[in-house]
Enzyme design. Structure first.
Site, PDB file in Angstrom:
ATOM      1  N   TYR A   1      68.016  27.173  66.299  1.00 36.97           N
ATOM      2  CA  TYR A   1      67.781  27.671  67.643  1.00 36.97           C
ATOM      3  C   TYR A   1      68.759  28.784  67.994  1.00 36.97           C
ATOM      4  CZ  TYR A   1      71.857  25.203  69.609  1.00 36.97           C
ATOM      5  OH  TYR A   1      73.122  24.791  69.918  1.00 36.97           O
TER       6      TYR A   1
ATOM      7  N   ARG B   1      71.791  36.801  63.971  1.00 41.79           N
ATOM      8  CA  ARG B   1      72.205  35.434  63.610  1.00 41.79           C
ATOM      9  C   ARG B   1      70.987  34.562  63.353  1.00 41.79           C
ATOM     10  NH1 ARG B   1      76.208  32.337  67.621  1.00 41.79           N
ATOM     11  NH2 ARG B   1      74.340  32.202  68.920  1.00 41.79           N
TER      12      ARG B   1
ATOM     13  N   ARG C   1      54.702  12.616  56.425  1.00 44.40           N
ATOM     14  CA  ARG C   1      56.140  12.914  56.437  1.00 44.40           C
ATOM     15  C   ARG C   1      56.686  12.879  55.005  1.00 44.40           C
ATOM     16  NH1 ARG C   1      60.742   9.926  56.128  1.00 44.40           N
ATOM     17  NH2 ARG C   1      62.536  10.572  57.380  1.00 44.40           N
TER      18      ARG C   1
ATOM     19  N   HIS D   1      60.119  14.666  52.717  1.00 42.41           N
ATOM     20  CA  HIS D   1      61.327  15.481  52.878  1.00 42.41           C
ATOM     21  C   HIS D   1      61.153  16.905  52.381  1.00 42.41           C
ATOM     22  CE1 HIS D   1      63.080  11.588  53.613  1.00 42.41           C
ATOM     23  NE2 HIS D   1      64.230  12.160  53.942  1.00 42.41           N
TER      24      HIS D   1
ATOM     25  N   LYS E   1      73.004  27.210  62.980  1.00 41.05           N
ATOM     26  CA  LYS E   1      72.736  26.756  64.352  1.00 41.05           C
ATOM     27  C   LYS E   1      71.538  25.803  64.343  1.00 41.05           C
ATOM     28  CE  LYS E   1      73.103  28.795  68.978  1.00 41.05           C
ATOM     29  NZ  LYS E   1      74.020  27.787  69.480  1.00 41.05           N
TER      30      LYS E   1
ATOM     31  N   GLU F   1      86.129  23.783  66.758  1.00 40.58           N
ATOM     32  CA  GLU F   1      85.349  24.372  67.859  1.00 40.58           C
ATOM     33  C   GLU F   1      84.875  23.228  68.749  1.00 40.58           C
ATOM     34  OE1 GLU F   1      81.567  26.095  66.724  1.00 40.58           O
ATOM     35  OE2 GLU F   1      81.219  24.535  65.248  1.00 40.58           O
TER      36      GLU F   1
ATOM     37  N   LEU G   1      80.602  27.632  64.171  1.00 43.74           N
ATOM     38  CA  LEU G   1      79.499  28.564  64.402  1.00 43.74           C
ATOM     39  C   LEU G   1      80.077  29.970  64.650  1.00 43.74           C
ATOM     40  CD1 LEU G   1      76.313  28.466  64.959  1.00 43.74           C
ATOM     41  CD2 LEU G   1      77.004  28.971  67.288  1.00 43.74           C
TER      42      LEU G   1
HETATM   43  N1  PDD Z   1      76.096  26.911  72.025  1.00 37.92           N
HETATM   44  N2  PDD Z   1      79.931  26.598  68.697  1.00 37.92           N
HETATM   45  C1  PDD Z   1      78.867  25.795  68.841  1.00 37.92           C
HETATM   46  C2  PDD Z   1      78.828  24.507  68.087  1.00 37.92           C
HETATM   47  C3  PDD Z   1      77.798  26.177  69.688  1.00 37.92           C
HETATM   48  O1  PDD Z   1      76.726  25.383  69.836  1.00 37.92           O
HETATM   49  C4  PDD Z   1      77.880  27.395  70.408  1.00 37.92           C
HETATM   50  C5  PDD Z   1      76.770  27.878  71.288  1.00 37.92           C
HETATM   51  C6  PDD Z   1      79.038  28.194  70.240  1.00 37.92           C
HETATM   52  C7  PDD Z   1      79.200  29.518  70.945  1.00 37.92           C
HETATM   53  O2  PDD Z   1      78.320  30.480  70.420  1.00 37.92           O
HETATM   54  P1  PDD Z   1      77.797  31.708  71.289  1.00 37.92           P
HETATM   55  O3  PDD Z   1      78.990  32.415  71.826  1.00 37.92           O
HETATM   56  O4  PDD Z   1      77.043  32.535  70.308  1.00 37.92           O
HETATM   57  O5  PDD Z   1      76.937  31.126  72.365  1.00 37.92           O
HETATM   58  C8  PDD Z   1      80.031  27.766  69.359  1.00 37.92           C
HETATM   59  C9  PDD Z   1      74.927  27.257  72.765  1.00 37.92           C
HETATM   60  C10 PDD Z   1      75.172  28.211  73.849  1.00 37.92           C
HETATM   61  C11 PDD Z   1      74.262  26.003  73.261  1.00 37.92           C
HETATM   62  O6  PDD Z   1      74.384  24.983  72.602  1.00 37.92           O
HETATM   63  O7  PDD Z   1      73.582  26.041  74.279  1.00 37.92           O
END
Ligand code: PDD
Length: 284
Positions: free
Chosen positions: A31, A50, A100, A102, A147, A179, A203
């Site tokens: 996403y 990305r 289903r 994998h 992501k 993070e 991320l």
């Molecule tokens: N989250 N680290 C993680 C694990 C994240 O899920 C996100 C973003 C970030 C920051 O990334 P960015 O600056 O590109 O938004 C770092 C999004 C916003 C969310 O989960 O809604």
């Protein structure tokens, strides 16, 4: 509210997702979260890049990717959100396949795409007063650079933070701080900004990249080295960043108040520079 689902703009209640969608069964998808400033999608090229990298990493071939920007603006227009700033959520899964199994389905199976936009209450945003965080041992998989929509550890950790009246749960690996559950994490020590380097444990945040640029503009050294859990007492400031979070100074870690409970100087300077950048943003 109108959403985009596969090739159609549909009222949210009209959308029917198959229980055999691989996103539903396996969390097999990725996403993006993007937002607007001055009604322009902020850093769209970077989010798209990305998204493309993530699709390649998990081997999904989504051919219409370059049409997405137009689809998002159409979505905003169809909902009459053009006078608001919006958050956009965009998800692509490997699609529906029965039964289903994998392994990947046949290449003829199309990915499932879902996009929606929601107006932002801009008055409520940008909490310059600072937030609380809790620290949690990282229990995610080893490809946090992707992501993925597989967010169970993030959901569990964020819920724990909320129950403790904290804004964010921040992961550490027993030694280094990585993070947050949905944000990147930064420390300030002797007027230098520290954050974990880009590897499989974080991320590559778009807002993180902006922080890097703003630091350069403001002559603040930007060091891609992690803050160590055992050394948090050596730091003057902490802050977290994300698309929807923007920049939020941390004033409490694990219940302990930092910097007299006030945002530090560098966090404040970065917030000011970020506000200036977004106030004057009219496209890439
Ligand atoms: N989250 N680290 C993680 C694990 C994240 O899920 C996100 C973003 C970030 C920051 O990334 P960015 O600056 O590109 O938004 C770092 C999004 C916003 C969310 O989960 O809604």
């Amino acid at each position: 509210m109108i959403c985009y689902y596969n090739n159609s703009f549909l009222e949210k209640n009209e959308i029917k997702v198959s229980p055999f969608d691989r996103g539903f069964l396996f969390g097999d998808g990725i996403y993006e979260a993007i937002r607007t400033y001055n009604s322009n999608l902020f850093m769209y090229e970077e989010h798209l890049a990305r998204l493309k990298r993530n699709l390649i990493k998990i081997n999904i071939n989504y051919e219409k990717i370059d049409a997405l920007e137009g689809i998002i603006y159409e979505l905003i227009e169809r909902n009459n959100f053009s006078d608001n700033e919006v958050n956009v959520y965009l998800q692509i899964t490997r699609g529906e396949s029965f039964p289903r199994k994998h392994e990947f389905p046949a290449p003829s199976v199309s990915p499932t795409i879902f996009v929606y936009a929601l107006p932002i209450d801009t008055k409520k945003l940008q909490n310059d007063e600072g937030i609380s965080i809790i620290l949690k041992k990282d229990l995610r998989w080893k490809r946090c650079d992707i992501k993925t929509i597989n967010l169970l550890p993030a959901v569990m950790a964020k819920q724990e933070a909320v129950l403790q009246q904290a804004y964010e749960a921040v992961w550490h690996n027993g030694n280094a701080i990585l993070e947050g559950s949905h944000t990147n994490f930064f420390g300030v020590r002797e007027s230098r900004v520290y954050t974990h380097p880009l590897d499989n444990s974080v991320l590559p945040g778009i807002t993180r990249e902006i922080i890097k640029k703003l630091c350069k503009n403001l002559n603040i050294p930007f060091v891609e080295q992690p803050v160590l859990v055992a050394e948090t007492n050596l730091y003057e400031e902490f802050f977290i960043t994300g698309t929807t979070t923007e920049i939020k100074p941390v004033i409490k870690i694990e219940g302990e108040i930092l910097g007299g409970g006030k945002p530090g100087k560098i966090s404040t300077n970065l917030i000011e520079a970020f506000t200036e950048l977004t106030k004057n943003y009219y496209g890439n």
